[in-house]
Write an enzyme that holds these catalytic residues in place. Sequence first.
Site, PDB file in Angstrom:
ATOM      1  N   ASP A   8     -16.456   7.991   9.358  1.00 30.41           N
ATOM      2  CA  ASP A   8     -16.286   6.693   9.991  1.00 30.41           C
ATOM      3  C   ASP A   8     -14.843   6.145  10.196  1.00 30.41           C
ATOM      4  OD1 ASP A   8     -18.267   3.683   9.229  1.00 30.41           O
ATOM      5  OD2 ASP A   8     -16.338   3.661  10.059  1.00 30.41           O
ATOM      6  N   ASP A 103     -17.646   4.545  16.478  1.00 32.52           N
ATOM      7  CA  ASP A 103     -16.979   4.866  15.288  1.00 32.52           C
ATOM      8  C   ASP A 103     -17.491   5.816  14.086  1.00 32.52           C
ATOM      9  OD1 ASP A 103     -17.811   3.095  13.549  1.00 32.52           O
ATOM     10  OD2 ASP A 103     -15.751   2.847  12.644  1.00 32.52           O
ATOM     11  N   GLU A 104     -18.318   6.068  14.514  1.00 32.35           N
ATOM     12  CA  GLU A 104     -19.213   6.685  13.055  1.00 32.35           C
ATOM     13  C   GLU A 104     -20.251   7.769  13.568  1.00 32.35           C
ATOM     14  OE1 GLU A 104     -22.382   4.338  10.239  1.00 32.35           O
ATOM     15  OE2 GLU A 104     -21.282   3.353  11.591  1.00 32.35           O
TER      16      GLU A 104
END
Length: 351
Positions: A8, A103-104
């Site tokens: 993350d 983003d993860e």
Amino acid sequence: MRKIIHVDMDCFYAAVEVRDNPGLSKQPVAVGGRAERRGVIATCNYIAREFGVHSALSSAVAKKRCPDLIIIPPNLNKYRDVSRVIQNIFHRYTDVIEPLSLDEAYLDVSSSEHHSGSATWIAQQIKSDIFHEVGLTASAGVAPNKFLAKIASDWNKPDGLKVITPEQVDDFVFQLPVEKIHGVGKVTARKLHNLNFRSCGDLQGATETELIERFGKFGKSLFRYARGIDERQVASHRERKSVSVETTFRDDKHSLEELYRELPGLIESLERRLNNLSSRSFKSLFVKIKFSDFTSTTKERRAEFILDDVFQSLIDEAFGRKEQSARLLGIGVRLSETEIVEHFQLELPFH
Ligand code: DCP
Ligand code: MG
């Protein structure tokens, strides 16, 4: 035993903006909509977080808490480009990748031969690749399942790395506060606390039947998570159930006519989002209205295509449910089972 990594990025959108404007590195920085246009904060850097600024906070309140806050409008295309580079880095180490947002992602590295199969080394290497090639920091969690890997990536944020080995699982979950369990929000946490379940160790005292009685289907997950058990696979292709867009008005809308006027613009941005899909078979259309008292309502109808008049009559029905003005209007389509996520979830638009 599986080896799962959850990666993350740290304050992702804000970190990208600070990277591209290093003069901002010592300032409180947020990405979001403008305060004077009823915008909200998408995210902010860690300096701003010390002032109580956070995601989904209205920009106006954020400015009150942190008067020096610099709010940058989002550049989603830029974040998508960065995200693509990060995804390519992941692919060096495994093809079993499940992106959750820009983003993860979860990675299953159980059968990876990199670094003699050490998931910890792989996680370290991914963080270092991201730092050197993208100029951003990421946090990673390594664990035998998704549930624990996600908690671990959040453990030492920012720039963190936390490993939970199979031997550590029992001790780790025993002291884990129930609010760390994915899916336990404020309401469920309060309910759990009232039952004297503060840690997963406490929860282990409850039977599965008891938890299902009190929490429905989620009780079943609670029972397993409390023991550190999670058998969900890292799914490289996930079904996306719906695509929607919404707008918060600068001034509340008082009439149906005013709401109808918003429709063409919304349909256009919905169409843009749907352009990315491989197939376009819909199950239904829906609208969402948020009233001036912040309560929301949705209305849905079966339809295979985007039809303006279906949206219009749904708006009519939804708006008629309350004698109040509307502060937000959203429209969307529910997709048929066959629709597969391209790569990323879509983010909310900013108006
Ligand atoms: N985001 C958003 N609206 C929200 C939450 C998040 O637009 N309500 C966007 C902005 C974030 C990105 O998604 O940069 C990733 O979300 P995260 O929850 O991972 O938050 P950050 O990466 O910003 O911060 P953290 O360091 O806590 O992960
Ligand atoms: Mg993040």
